[in-house]
Scaffold this active site. Structure first.
Site: not given
Ligand SMILES: Nc1ncnc2c1ncn2[C@@H]1O[C@H](COP(=O)(O)OP(=O)(O)OP(=O)(O)O)[C@@H](O)[C@H]1O
Ligand SMILES: Nc1nc2c(c(=O)[nH]1)N=C(CO)CN2
Length: 409
Positions: A29, A61, A81, A304, A313, A316, A318
């Site tokens: 192998e 991706y 594994e 939101r 909004r 919010d 922060d």
């Protein structure tokens, strides 16, 4: 896979990544190689990327596929594994990823009876850590046109100090492990995308530990944090009151004090109603990133929606400071990068903590910064008893929420 509020996370699924590898217990192998196939399901929150339509806020991706392929065709090991574990470590090295499922197929495995496939499937996350090193690419080893951001996108792996005695993923010796004359021709084969030991300037491998940045560190002792709340849609005072309760109900968050409520002219963004703003002093045993996830969940719970930058909004929240931490990543920056110039944050903060000091660039005594902030004239008034005063019926004008309990700033 669910987030801290038990909601299912989003997924990026990449299946059937195929490469010739030299893994296996048997000598033949190692000599001849065979086909390995990987399926990867990445669990993450894709909303930020979608809201901004910006690749910088998700996992590319194409880059992911190259990295997985590089592990499949990279340094030979005995077990699939181990291959699966390496792929998991490589994917989790991206800070945005919360968990990963990896399946490694070995359809040509040396099994003496007819069989369809043999697969090892693992799930790893930030509590069940991969027991392997992530694949680490070095810029010169990669075809620049194919992966322009491969190394730039790799997060810093912590602990940062390189451990010279730690095992590192090294390039498969092309003439040792591989038979003489076997030269993988695929550009994603060992030659083109070889895992290499990082140089002194490169990201360090992680001793089989969690790959994190400073925002993932769970503090040894509770950390003092400052949260800034704002609302200008719906019933702002009611929303902010409930939000304070919701923040205090987060496991690992204790509300210590709450500022007066400020009515403030909108800063930036489109034409929109005045805001109500308040600051919450809290203490937390959560990591900064877990705190961000929890505060974002509170924002979501209050409806939101993100349509436009600095748009109106319902809520919010922060993170203004997280202890003394000064750090920046793709999803979080503390101290908040605009806090030092926002009277709508600084004024309420200075009211509840007159001696507070904002750390970091542009920082200083909060009361002084509040007095000089460009938007200081926009802070119209403060209400002291806003948490306890009865809330009148919702009003499109946030001032209407407050009845007579207001004072000039
Ligand atoms: N200190 C921080 N507190 C909260 N969010 C932060 C912080 N640093 C970075 N972020 C990131 O900013 C992203 C956008 O947040 P949000 O939509 O609430 O911005 P905003 O409130 O409109 O603008 P601003 O950041 O100027 O207040 C969040 O998804 C979060 O990942
Ligand atoms: N007055 C006021 N202006 C803002 C606010 C806010 O909370 N109050 N939040 C913003 C983005 O977070 C942008 N502008």
């Amino acid at each position: 896979m669910v987030d801290d509020q038990r909601r299912r996370l989003d997924q990026i699924r990449l299946t059937g990544i195929t490469a010739t590898g030299y893994h296996g217990v048997f000598e033949h192998e190692r000599r001849e190689g065979q086909t390995f196939v990987a399926d990867v399901v990445v669990h993450l929150d894709t909303r930020r990327a979608a809201a901004r339509d910006d690749l910088a806020h998700t996992l590319n991706y194409g880059e992911l596929a190259l990295q997985v392929s590089a592990v499949l065709s990279g340094e030979p090991v005995d077990l699939i594994e181990t291959v699966a574990e390496r792929i998991a470590a490589t994917v989790l090295a991206h800070a945005i990823v919360q968990a990963v499922d990896v399946a490694v197929h070995k359809p040509q495995a040396p099994i003496e009876v007819p069989f369809g496939d043999v697969v090892v499937a693992v799930r790893r996350d930030r509590t069940k850590l991969p027991a392997a090193e992530p694949y680490v690419a070095q810029a010169p080893a990669l075809p620049a046109a194919a992966v322009p951001t491969a190394t730039a996108a790799l997060p810093v792996a912590l602990p940062a100090a390189p451990n010279p005695s730690a095992p590192v993923m090294v390039a498969p010796a092309p003439t040792g492990a591989l038979p003489t004359g076997v030269t993988p021709s695929s550009p994603s084969g060992p030659v083109a995308a070889t895992p290499v030991a990082p140089g002194p300037a490169g990201p360090s491998p992680v001793d089989g530990e969690l790959v994190v940045d400073a925002f993932d560190r769970t503090p040894d002792a509770p950390v003092d944090v400052v949260l800034a709340l704002g609302s200008n849609l719906g019933a702002p005072q009611d929303t902010l009151r409930r939000a304070v309760g919701d923040l205090g109900a987060i496991p690992g968050v204790q509300v210590v004090d709450v500022s007066p409520l400020a009515r403030t002219a909108p800063v930036g963004g489109p034409e929109q109603p005045d805001f109500l703003n308040a600051v919450v002093l809290a203490r937390t045993s959560l990591s900064a990133r877990d705190l961000l996830r929890a505060t974002q969940s509170v924002e979501q719970a209050h409806g939101r929606e993100r349509h436009e930058h600095w748009g109106p909004r319902t809520l919010d929240v922060d993170i203004i400071v997280y202890g003394g931490l000064t750090a920046v990543s793709d999803d979080l920056e503390v101290p908040h990068p605009r806090a030092h110039e926002r009277a709508f944050v600084l004024q309420p903060w200075a009211q509840v903590a007159p001696d507070a000091v904002l750390p970091g660039l542009g920082g200083g005594p909060v009361a002084v910064l509040a007095a000089t902030a460009p938007d200081r004239e926009g802070v119209r008034w403060l209400a002291l008893d806003w948490l306890t005063a009865p809330v009148p019926a919702a009003s499109p004008d946030p001032a209407g929420d407050l009845g007579g309990s207001v004072q000039p700033a």
